[in-house]
Design a protein around this motif. Structure first.
Motif, PDB file in Angstrom:
ATOM      1  N   PRO A 294      -3.914   4.516   2.104  1.00  0.00           N
ATOM      2  CA  PRO A 294      -3.389   3.226   2.550  1.00  0.00           C
ATOM      3  C   PRO A 294      -3.922   2.073   1.699  1.00  0.00           C
ATOM      4  O   PRO A 294      -5.075   2.073   1.273  1.00  0.00           O
TER       5      PRO A 294
ATOM      6  N   SER B 196      -4.888  -1.765   1.835  1.00  0.00           N
ATOM      7  CA  SER B 196      -5.265  -2.730   2.865  1.00  0.00           C
ATOM      8  C   SER B 196      -5.836  -3.991   2.241  1.00  0.00           C
ATOM      9  O   SER B 196      -6.575  -3.927   1.257  1.00  0.00           O
TER      10      SER B 196
ATOM     11  N   LEU C  26     -13.156   0.622   6.004  1.00  0.00           N
ATOM     12  CA  LEU C  26     -11.916   1.032   5.350  1.00  0.00           C
ATOM     13  C   LEU C  26     -12.182   1.774   4.054  1.00  0.00           C
ATOM     14  O   LEU C  26     -11.522   2.781   3.751  1.00  0.00           O
TER      15      LEU C  26
ATOM     16  N   HIS D 203      -9.303   3.956   2.147  1.00  0.00           N
ATOM     17  CA  HIS D 203      -8.293   2.948   1.864  1.00  0.00           C
ATOM     18  C   HIS D 203      -8.503   2.348   0.475  1.00  0.00           C
ATOM     19  O   HIS D 203      -9.635   2.259  -0.027  1.00  0.00           O
TER      20      HIS D 203
ATOM     21  N   VAL E 189      -8.793  -0.948  -0.991  1.00  0.00           N
ATOM     22  CA  VAL E 189      -9.129  -2.199  -0.309  1.00  0.00           C
ATOM     23  C   VAL E 189      -9.059  -3.378  -1.276  1.00  0.00           C
ATOM     24  O   VAL E 189      -9.629  -3.333  -2.376  1.00  0.00           O
TER      25      VAL E 189
ATOM     26  N   ASP F  91       0.070  -1.639   3.189  1.00  0.00           N
ATOM     27  CA  ASP F  91       0.104  -0.937   4.473  1.00  0.00           C
ATOM     28  C   ASP F  91      -0.545  -1.710   5.612  1.00  0.00           C
ATOM     29  O   ASP F  91      -0.141  -1.537   6.768  1.00  0.00           O
ATOM     30  N   ALA F  92      -1.538  -2.522   5.319  1.00  0.00           N
ATOM     31  CA  ALA F  92      -2.253  -3.199   6.396  1.00  0.00           C
ATOM     32  C   ALA F  92      -2.910  -4.478   5.884  1.00  0.00           C
ATOM     33  O   ALA F  92      -3.416  -4.515   4.763  1.00  0.00           O
TER      34      ALA F  92
ATOM     35  N   GLY G 250       3.959  -1.116   8.565  1.00  0.00           N
ATOM     36  CA  GLY G 250       2.589  -1.518   8.281  1.00  0.00           C
ATOM     37  C   GLY G 250       1.954  -2.164   9.489  1.00  0.00           C
ATOM     38  O   GLY G 250       2.547  -2.252  10.571  1.00  0.00           O
TER      39      GLY G 250
ATOM     40  N   MET H 280      -5.621  -0.967  11.939  1.00  0.00           N
ATOM     41  CA  MET H 280      -5.059  -0.907  10.593  1.00  0.00           C
ATOM     42  C   MET H 280      -4.691   0.504  10.175  1.00  0.00           C
ATOM     43  O   MET H 280      -3.910   0.695   9.239  1.00  0.00           O
ATOM     44  N   ASP H 281      -5.217   1.503  10.840  1.00  0.00           N
ATOM     45  CA  ASP H 281      -4.988   2.897  10.462  1.00  0.00           C
ATOM     46  C   ASP H 281      -3.533   3.293  10.730  1.00  0.00           C
ATOM     47  O   ASP H 281      -3.044   3.114  11.854  1.00  0.00           O
TER      48      ASP H 281
END
Length: 246
Positions: A2, A4, A21, A26, A28, A76-77, A125, A219-220
């Motif tokens: 993901p 993020s 994260l 993730h 990040v 995604d987030a 998302g 956020m997952d």
């Protein structure tokens, strides 16, 4: 993996979220106002990018969101953990203080929804905002911050309805009093800290990791059936009135 983005990444909850994260795999990206602190955190967590940003600026937020989404090919987030704290009754709050509280808390949240939701419409998302227990229960001398954080609750509900058909989830966390730089004058004063502990049913103040664990959960991508919610991570402050402790 993901992708993020965390706004307010150098605050206590933002830093804790970045660590969680990153450890979960993730990609990040970090955004905030202090480039030196962003660079230090990025080195610690292996962030894919850092973005100096005033989150009160709608155009600047959109530019950062677009930069991340274009660079990674997806987004995604996004978590907006930008915030402030003003403890004053309404009649002692200046127009400048009111404007700053609204801009820092509510405008930044709106800016994130405005920028991120369109970039997530094709893939879905998660957008996570930061409200407060003070928006869910009456606490003296919190008028301005309660109004701003209450606006975030309403924003979450409306945006969840607007973008849900595109798989975009919008939620908020609502912390109680949590240890951070902006709360230091409260939590470092033992008399005030003890008074606050007595207001929390679980009898303790929050830690940044308490908030970050819920932010990261929202956020997952695996938690894909949760939207329109404002979830307290507050030791009970927003909903439970503890019995007096002897």
């Amino acid at each position: 993996m993901p992708v993020s983005l965390i706004l307010g990444a150098t605050g206590a909850a933002g830093t804790a979220t970045a660590r969680l994260l990153a450890s979960a795999g993730h990609t990040v990206h970090l955004a905030g106002r202090d480039r030196a602190m962003l660079d230090t955190l990025a080195g610690e967590v292996g962030a894919a990018g850092v973005h100096e940003l005033d989150a009160r600026d709608l155009a600047a937020v959109r530019a950062v969101v677009d930069t991340v989404a274009d660079a990674e090919g997806r987004l995604d987030a996004v978590a907006n953990l930008v915030g402030s704290l003003l403890l004053k009754p309404a009649h002692l709050t200046s127009p400048e203080e009111w404007d700053d509280v609204i801009a820092t808390n509510l405008t930044s949240a709106f800016a994130v929804v405005r920028a991120a939701a369109p970039r997530m419409r094709d893939t879905g998302g998660s957008i996570v905002l930061a409200s407060s227990a003070a928006a869910q229960t009456g606490i003296a001398n919190h008028e301005a911050i309660a109004a701003a954080k209450g606006g975030i609750i309403a924003l979450v509900r409306s945006a969840a309805a607007t973008y849900g058909a595109n798989g975009v989830r919008v939620n908020a966390v609502a912390p109680g009093l949590t240890r951070a730089r902006m709360t230091a004058r409260l939590v470092d004063n033992e008399a005030q800290a003890e008074a606050s502990r007595r207001m929390h049913a679980l009898g303790r103040l929050g830690e940044p990791e308490d908030v970050a664990s819920l932010v990261a959960w929202l956020m997952d991508p695996s938690n894909s059936w949760v939207t329109g919610q404002t979830i307290g991570v507050d030791g009970g402050l927003g909903q439970a009135h503890p019995r007096p402790r002897g």
